[in-house]
Every structure is written in C-alpha cells, then in structure tokens.
Motif scaffolding. Structure first.
Motif, PDB file in Angstrom:
ATOM      1  N   VAL A 124      -0.699  16.239  -4.067  1.00 18.41           N
ATOM      2  CA  VAL A 124      -0.498  14.870  -4.569  1.00 18.41           C
ATOM      3  C   VAL A 124      -0.848  14.814  -6.057  1.00 18.41           C
ATOM      4  CG1 VAL A 124      -1.347  12.491  -4.426  1.00 18.41           C
ATOM      5  CG2 VAL A 124      -0.705  13.729  -2.343  1.00 18.41           C
ATOM      6  N   ASN A 125      -1.886  15.512  -6.472  1.00 21.24           N
ATOM      7  CA  ASN A 125      -2.214  15.567  -7.904  1.00 21.24           C
ATOM      8  C   ASN A 125      -1.075  16.189  -8.700  1.00 21.24           C
ATOM      9  OD1 ASN A 125      -4.715  14.335  -7.717  1.00 21.24           O
ATOM     10  ND2 ASN A 125      -5.798  16.258  -7.447  1.00 21.24           N
TER      11      ASN A 125
ATOM     12  N   THR B 133       0.862  -1.172   0.000  1.00 22.39           N
ATOM     13  CA  THR B 133       0.000   0.000   0.000  1.00 22.39           C
ATOM     14  C   THR B 133       0.902   1.227   0.000  1.00 22.39           C
ATOM     15  OG1 THR B 133      -1.655  -1.195   1.282  1.00 22.39           O
ATOM     16  CG2 THR B 133      -1.834   1.198   1.248  1.00 22.39           C
ATOM     17  N   TYR B 134       0.602   2.190  -0.856  1.00 19.39           N
ATOM     18  CA  TYR B 134       1.453   3.366  -1.021  1.00 19.39           C
ATOM     19  C   TYR B 134       0.745   4.603  -0.474  1.00 19.39           C
ATOM     20  CZ  TYR B 134       3.473   0.039  -4.216  1.00 19.39           C
ATOM     21  OH  TYR B 134       4.011  -1.105  -4.759  1.00 19.39           O
ATOM     22  N   THR B 135       1.501   5.415   0.264  1.00 21.53           N
ATOM     23  CA  THR B 135       0.929   6.631   0.828  1.00 21.53           C
ATOM     24  C   THR B 135       1.897   7.808   0.673  1.00 21.53           C
ATOM     25  OG1 THR B 135       1.764   6.067   3.025  1.00 21.53           O
ATOM     26  CG2 THR B 135      -0.520   5.466   2.541  1.00 21.53           C
ATOM     27  N   TRP B 136       1.318   8.974   0.511  1.00 21.79           N
ATOM     28  CA  TRP B 136       2.074  10.223   0.418  1.00 21.79           C
ATOM     29  C   TRP B 136       2.059  10.933   1.760  1.00 21.79           C
ATOM     30  CZ3 TRP B 136       4.740  11.604  -3.819  1.00 21.79           C
ATOM     31  CH2 TRP B 136       4.383  11.032  -5.039  1.00 21.79           C
ATOM     32  N   ASN B 137       3.145  11.606   2.060  1.00 20.26           N
ATOM     33  CA  ASN B 137       3.187  12.554   3.157  1.00 20.26           C
ATOM     34  C   ASN B 137       3.781  13.843   2.599  1.00 20.26           C
ATOM     35  OD1 ASN B 137       2.924  13.469   5.869  1.00 20.26           O
ATOM     36  ND2 ASN B 137       5.133  13.237   6.095  1.00 20.26           N
TER      37      ASN B 137
ATOM     38  N   THR C  73      -3.660  28.854  -7.488  1.00 16.02           N
ATOM     39  CA  THR C  73      -4.397  28.439  -6.297  1.00 16.02           C
ATOM     40  C   THR C  73      -3.781  29.155  -5.097  1.00 16.02           C
ATOM     41  OG1 THR C  73      -4.793  26.261  -7.265  1.00 16.02           O
ATOM     42  CG2 THR C  73      -5.106  26.466  -4.886  1.00 16.02           C
ATOM     43  N   PRO C  74      -4.546  29.951  -4.367  1.00 18.43           N
ATOM     44  CA  PRO C  74      -4.002  30.629  -3.192  1.00 18.43           C
ATOM     45  C   PRO C  74      -3.427  29.622  -2.191  1.00 18.43           C
ATOM     46  CG  PRO C  74      -6.170  31.508  -3.741  1.00 18.43           C
ATOM     47  CD  PRO C  74      -5.955  30.286  -4.595  1.00 18.43           C
ATOM     48  N   PHE C  75      -2.326  29.996  -1.541  1.00 16.78           N
ATOM     49  CA  PHE C  75      -1.622  29.087  -0.647  1.00 16.78           C
ATOM     50  C   PHE C  75      -2.562  28.455   0.386  1.00 16.78           C
ATOM     51  CE2 PHE C  75       0.861  28.019   3.122  1.00 16.78           C
ATOM     52  CZ  PHE C  75       1.845  27.230   2.561  1.00 16.78           C
ATOM     53  N   ASN C  76      -3.467  29.226   0.949  1.00 16.27           N
ATOM     54  CA  ASN C  76      -4.345  28.687   1.984  1.00 16.27           C
ATOM     55  C   ASN C  76      -5.376  27.703   1.431  1.00 16.27           C
ATOM     56  OD1 ASN C  76      -5.898  30.612   0.706  1.00 16.27           O
ATOM     57  ND2 ASN C  76      -6.748  31.484   2.572  1.00 16.27           N
ATOM     58  N   GLU C  77      -5.444  27.567   0.096  1.00 11.81           N
ATOM     59  CA  GLU C  77      -6.331  26.593  -0.537  1.00 11.81           C
ATOM     60  C   GLU C  77      -5.577  25.412  -1.142  1.00 11.81           C
ATOM     61  OE1 GLU C  77      -9.003  28.481  -3.291  1.00 11.81           O
ATOM     62  OE2 GLU C  77      -9.394  30.129  -1.899  1.00 11.81           O
ATOM     63  N   VAL C  78      -4.254  25.392  -0.961  1.00 18.26           N
ATOM     64  CA  VAL C  78      -3.431  24.305  -1.500  1.00 18.26           C
ATOM     65  C   VAL C  78      -3.483  23.138  -0.522  1.00 18.26           C
ATOM     66  CG1 VAL C  78      -1.122  23.599  -2.231  1.00 18.26           C
ATOM     67  CG2 VAL C  78      -1.945  25.896  -2.763  1.00 18.26           C
TER      68      VAL C  78
ATOM     69  N   GLY D  24       1.309  14.015 -11.370  1.00 23.19           N
ATOM     70  CA  GLY D  24       1.383  14.489 -12.746  1.00 23.19           C
ATOM     71  C   GLY D  24       2.797  14.775 -13.217  1.00 23.19           C
ATOM     72  N   SER D  25       3.736  14.861 -12.291  1.00 24.76           N
ATOM     73  CA  SER D  25       5.100  15.224 -12.675  1.00 24.76           C
ATOM     74  C   SER D  25       6.154  14.163 -12.350  1.00 24.76           C
ATOM     75  CB  SER D  25       5.491  16.557 -12.028  1.00 24.76           C
ATOM     76  OG  SER D  25       5.416  16.478 -10.624  1.00 24.76           O
ATOM     77  N   LEU D  26       5.832  13.193 -11.514  1.00 24.41           N
ATOM     78  CA  LEU D  26       6.783  12.137 -11.153  1.00 24.41           C
ATOM     79  C   LEU D  26       6.401  10.821 -11.824  1.00 24.41           C
ATOM     80  CD1 LEU D  26       7.011  12.842  -7.312  1.00 24.41           C
ATOM     81  CD2 LEU D  26       8.719  13.423  -9.038  1.00 24.41           C
ATOM     82  N   ASP D  27       7.378   9.946 -11.979  1.00 27.54           N
ATOM     83  CA  ASP D  27       7.136   8.612 -12.531  1.00 27.54           C
ATOM     84  C   ASP D  27       6.738   7.691 -11.374  1.00 27.54           C
ATOM     85  OD1 ASP D  27       7.189   6.066 -13.662  1.00 27.54           O
ATOM     86  OD2 ASP D  27       9.037   6.441 -14.788  1.00 27.54           O
TER      87      ASP D  27
END
Length: 108
Positions: free
Chosen positions: A76-77, A4-8, A65-70, A81-84
């Motif tokens: 993760v999206n 199982t893979y997870t992002w932090n 996207t304003p920082f407080n909405e990131v 979209g940018s990593l393999d």
C-alpha cells in the motif's frame, strides 16, 4: 456523506530472478474500494471499487525487500507513492454519488 477507503492486494507478481536478486516483485494487482455511510435499498452501505495493476520499479540490492517480507502494508505504501490517490477517491466518490439517487447497491 462520508466515504471510507480500503485497499485489497489481490496479487503480487514477481520474477524468480532479476538483477541478481531472487523473487523480485514487479507488479501489484489491487482493488481500492469506497464505502459510503449511506445505505442502499437493501440496507447495506453503498460501495464502489476500482481495480488495477501497478508496475513496481526494480530494486537495487540496497533497497530490496525479500518476497516473504513484502507485507500488504508495504505494498500500500508503494501504491500510494505511485498512484494519484486524490483522483482515485474522486472517481469513487462520483460513482457513489451517482448511486445515491437510484437506491441500488452496486459494486463496479
């Protein structure tokens, strides 16, 4: 074996001002972890992680996207979209496979 893979998302670095915009995210510091369904000698699941940073392209006013909405979900999206991701999964799978013979639970 199933992993199982997870992002932090460890940190979002931003410029206070850039391209006429305020608080512009430019770099993401992250860790990506695989957790196996195989347990080590201490009865916890085997895990392995990679750590990295990814630069984010400067937005235009129309896609900013304003920082407080990131949110972490948005970040993760950006990362997927940018990593393999297939390569990251392969690296983590290989590291866990190397641990299965040792009975050691190590997070690298």
């Amino acid at each position: 074996m199933s992993n199982t893979y997870t992002w932090n998302i460890n940190s979002k670095l931003f410029y206070p001002k850039a391209n006429g915009l305020t608080d512009v995210v430019h770099t993401i510091i992250y860790s990506y972890t695989a957790e196996s369904d195989i347990t080590g000698s201490d009865t916890t699941n085997l895990t392995s992680s990679v750590y990295g940073s990814q630069n984010i392209a400067f937005p235009s006013a129309s896609n900013f996207t304003p920082f407080n909405e990131v949110s972490d979900e948005l970040v993760v999206n950006w990362l997927t979209g940018s990593l393999d991701i297939g390569e990251l999964n392969s690296v983590l799978d290989t590291k866990i496979n190397m641990l299965t013979g040792s009975g050691v639970n190590t997070q690298d």
